[in-house]
Write an enzyme that holds these catalytic residues in place. Sequence first.
Site, PDB file in Angstrom:
ATOM      1  N   LYS A 116       0.801  -1.219   0.000  1.00 60.42           N
ATOM      2  CA  LYS A 116       0.000   0.000   0.000  1.00 60.42           C
ATOM      3  C   LYS A 116       0.838   1.275   0.000  1.00 60.42           C
ATOM      4  O   LYS A 116       0.446   2.283  -0.599  1.00 60.42           O
ATOM      5  CB  LYS A 116      -0.943  -0.013   1.208  1.00 60.42           C
ATOM      6  CG  LYS A 116      -2.043  -1.062   1.109  1.00 60.42           C
ATOM      7  CD  LYS A 116      -2.972  -0.966   2.300  1.00 60.42           C
ATOM      8  CE  LYS A 116      -4.173  -1.890   2.163  1.00 60.42           C
ATOM      9  NZ  LYS A 116      -3.813  -3.298   2.131  1.00 60.42           N
ATOM     10  N   LYS A 158      -3.171   0.473   8.882  1.00 56.80           N
ATOM     11  CA  LYS A 158      -3.424  -0.514   7.835  1.00 56.80           C
ATOM     12  C   LYS A 158      -2.151  -1.274   7.506  1.00 56.80           C
ATOM     13  O   LYS A 158      -1.089  -0.677   7.361  1.00 56.80           O
ATOM     14  CB  LYS A 158      -3.947   0.169   6.561  1.00 56.80           C
ATOM     15  CG  LYS A 158      -5.259   0.889   6.743  1.00 56.80           C
ATOM     16  CD  LYS A 158      -5.657   1.680   5.514  1.00 56.80           C
ATOM     17  CE  LYS A 158      -6.035   0.794   4.370  1.00 56.80           C
ATOM     18  NZ  LYS A 158      -6.569   1.566   3.225  1.00 56.80           N
ATOM     19  N   GLY A 164      -8.701  -7.567   2.869  1.00 53.90           N
ATOM     20  CA  GLY A 164      -9.758  -8.271   3.573  1.00 53.90           C
ATOM     21  C   GLY A 164      -9.987  -7.811   4.998  1.00 53.90           C
ATOM     22  O   GLY A 164     -10.552  -8.536   5.802  1.00 53.90           O
ATOM     23  N   GLY A 165      -9.538  -6.594   5.335  1.00 51.29           N
ATOM     24  CA  GLY A 165      -9.735  -6.082   6.687  1.00 51.29           C
ATOM     25  C   GLY A 165      -8.731  -6.586   7.700  1.00 51.29           C
ATOM     26  O   GLY A 165      -8.773  -6.191   8.869  1.00 51.29           O
ATOM     27  N   HIS A 208     -17.248   3.514   0.653  1.00 49.59           N
ATOM     28  CA  HIS A 208     -16.240   2.712  -0.041  1.00 49.59           C
ATOM     29  C   HIS A 208     -16.763   2.448  -1.454  1.00 49.59           C
ATOM     30  O   HIS A 208     -17.694   1.674  -1.652  1.00 49.59           O
ATOM     31  CB  HIS A 208     -16.032   1.396   0.714  1.00 49.59           C
ATOM     32  CG  HIS A 208     -14.967   0.522   0.144  1.00 49.59           C
ATOM     33  ND1 HIS A 208     -14.074  -0.153   0.935  1.00 49.59           N
ATOM     34  CD2 HIS A 208     -14.636   0.202  -1.126  1.00 49.59           C
ATOM     35  CE1 HIS A 208     -13.250  -0.854   0.171  1.00 49.59           C
ATOM     36  NE2 HIS A 208     -13.584  -0.653  -1.095  1.00 49.59           N
ATOM     37  N   HIS A 235     -14.283  -3.917   8.696  1.00 48.93           N
ATOM     38  CA  HIS A 235     -13.580  -3.577   7.458  1.00 48.93           C
ATOM     39  C   HIS A 235     -13.741  -4.642   6.375  1.00 48.93           C
ATOM     40  O   HIS A 235     -12.985  -4.646   5.401  1.00 48.93           O
ATOM     41  CB  HIS A 235     -12.092  -3.323   7.726  1.00 48.93           C
ATOM     42  CG  HIS A 235     -11.846  -2.299   8.788  1.00 48.93           C
ATOM     43  ND1 HIS A 235     -12.223  -0.982   8.661  1.00 48.93           N
ATOM     44  CD2 HIS A 235     -11.274  -2.416  10.017  1.00 48.93           C
ATOM     45  CE1 HIS A 235     -11.889  -0.322   9.756  1.00 48.93           C
ATOM     46  NE2 HIS A 235     -11.319  -1.170  10.589  1.00 48.93           N
ATOM     47  N   GLU A 275      -9.811   0.834  -5.563  1.00 51.45           N
ATOM     48  CA  GLU A 275     -10.692   1.136  -4.441  1.00 51.45           C
ATOM     49  C   GLU A 275     -10.478   2.572  -3.967  1.00 51.45           C
ATOM     50  O   GLU A 275      -9.336   2.989  -3.743  1.00 51.45           O
ATOM     51  CB  GLU A 275     -10.447   0.151  -3.299  1.00 51.45           C
ATOM     52  CG  GLU A 275     -10.676  -1.298  -3.719  1.00 51.45           C
ATOM     53  CD  GLU A 275     -10.877  -2.228  -2.541  1.00 51.45           C
ATOM     54  OE1 GLU A 275     -10.696  -1.780  -1.391  1.00 51.45           O
ATOM     55  OE2 GLU A 275     -11.219  -3.400  -2.771  1.00 51.45           O
ATOM     56  N   ARG A 297      -6.647  -8.545  -9.007  1.00 43.65           N
ATOM     57  CA  ARG A 297      -7.303  -9.841  -9.202  1.00 43.65           C
ATOM     58  C   ARG A 297      -8.788  -9.599  -9.442  1.00 43.65           C
ATOM     59  O   ARG A 297      -9.258  -8.462  -9.431  1.00 43.65           O
ATOM     60  CB  ARG A 297      -7.135 -10.709  -7.952  1.00 43.65           C
ATOM     61  CG  ARG A 297      -7.610  -9.992  -6.690  1.00 43.65           C
ATOM     62  CD  ARG A 297      -7.666 -10.894  -5.487  1.00 43.65           C
ATOM     63  NE  ARG A 297      -7.845 -10.193  -4.239  1.00 43.65           N
ATOM     64  CZ  ARG A 297      -8.983  -9.672  -3.796  1.00 43.65           C
ATOM     65  NH1 ARG A 297     -10.083  -9.769  -4.536  1.00 43.65           N
ATOM     66  NH2 ARG A 297      -9.051  -9.053  -2.629  1.00 43.65           N
TER      67      ARG A 297
END
Length: 641
Positions: A116, A158, A164-165, A208, A235, A275, A297
């Site tokens: 990220k 994060k 996936g949270g 989101h 999340h 996102e 993906r």
Amino acid sequence: MLDSVLIANRGEIACRIIKTARRLGLRTIAVYSEADRDALHVRMADEAVAIGPSPSSESYLVGERILEAARATGAASIHPGYGFLSENAAFAEACAAAGIVFVGPSASAIRAMGLKDGAKALMEKAGVPVVPGYHGERQEAEFLKQKAYEIGYPVLIKAVAGGGGKGMRRVDKAIEFEAALASAQREAKSAFGDARVLIEKFVLNPRHIEIQVFGDGKGNAVHLFERDCSAQRRHQKVLEEAPAPGMTEETRAAMGAAAVAAAKAVNYAGAGTIEFIADGSGTLRPDGFWFMEMNTRLQVEHPVTEMITGQDLVEWQFRVASGEGIPLSQDEISIRGHAVEVRLYAEDPDTGFLPSTGRLDLLELPESEGVRIDTGVETGAEISAFYDPMIAKLIAYGPDRQTALDRLAAQFDRSLIAGPKNNLAFLAALVAHEDVRRGGFDTGLIDRDLARLTAGEVGEETIAAAVAALVLPKAAAETSGWQDPFAATNAFELTGRRQTGVRVEVDGEPREIAIEWQGGTASVAGGIASGAGRVVRSDRGTYAVEAGRAVRVTLVDHLARVAEDVEGASAVKAPMHGKVIAVDVAPGDRVEKGARLAVVEAMKMEHAITAPRDGTVETVFVTEGVQVDQGAPVVALADEE
């Protein structure tokens, strides 16, 4: 077009890929672990290859075993689905080295967008707006805490390699930062092998919204519009829809352009999702959204995009991987109607959505107009503790949003799940929520209204009907004059007058139901039948079903009662199968209600076990590193004198 594909995945996504591959004429090869030997995707494929023991770390995550299976079966390509090896750059490289087509982006694109911090720096260079925060290399706790102070609370911790949270924590106050950081780092290390984190400003009233993109790896890219994934818990996405409620054409154009710029920045090939976090405090604005991450993906929620565009995204993946290029130009892609998807999980909303395992005694998901069911399990299948506990995805389509929601709500009424705990009733309540209905919700909706969304239970009358189904047929074998317990009269002919108590368990909780009869008719306290519910019997048990909830009702053997106490002290039990990663108490410790006793890790996420009341720790049954089963005692508490 490719002639064959090995699906390096399991469950519903493996079944979904097989369907499209078969339609395109590809030979399909499944892989399976020991736990999945009898799984649906194994039976659907043309061939199937065993790849190892049940833990994913010894099977689905072992790239070399996947490649061995591909070589042995002559597979021309490998489709990774989502999760597992789908975003593993080293695996993509290994496929290329073996001369096998990886149905996905290049290893360089996966690496560029996989972390990220680096992805955000790349997006800034490409002119894509990013959330304010710290994305650097320094990871000392005090330094990160200072950065959080500079950014301003609330902040979001994060995992750099996250998804996936997992490895994600919201922090509202400086005093909470250190504990939240340590927990996020532990979870990130466990899930991704990388404990590094970044710190971002938490956008209040966030929505989101993500954009589906496709690239050809030759500098060209298009988008297939947006999906709104704002209904989340911990999340993780719960409900997704397309198009996004309240989206303006101006904002859609701005988001689409930013997403395409992001894809082109890494010369992307195949399906990907950009996102964004958007300011949901008012109307969606072209200047009110920021890049969060790219998923390199296919997304779990891709069916809603397929429904509104009329395109098969898995087919697009195969065509791009075959070198055919992007099937349509941007001008040829349009939106028609509205689609909503929910994720049906084996989890318990009443205990913080902890995973639930066990056999699916009954699974009824009848298809109907405008409803698509994507699943990888069926009645009799085992929901394993080794993998994500998804049962199915329910996708409803309509000419408008209200029709889609109405069709989804009707689907809940027709569906039945018995066995593990599940979120069917919770999803029904969510879809009926007025904020969801009007499209005015953000990512905090579920947390704010959790008590309301998880309220409700199977009524006494429906449970009484199940008791009648269990008890009265037994009496019928011994007493003349009894009728079929499922007769239309809902009455049972008897003689004389009697009354007795019947001891039962309702989902393991002891209950006593009074049965009485007089004047030739028998009844169970509360009534035999209920218009709101129904009784369902299978070879695995008898269930009382109402409003999406199913509870198992069993007669109690008076000679075989299981003690609820352990050595005179009440046991605090593990809420799910998992690994104990922390034990916070010792015998003799006094604890208050809510104090953390231990932490269990399940499916790469941490779950704290807390004291249900004040007391003194009498016994600790576990140590760090051990595996525990659901319901196993962890700590025993003695009453305080």
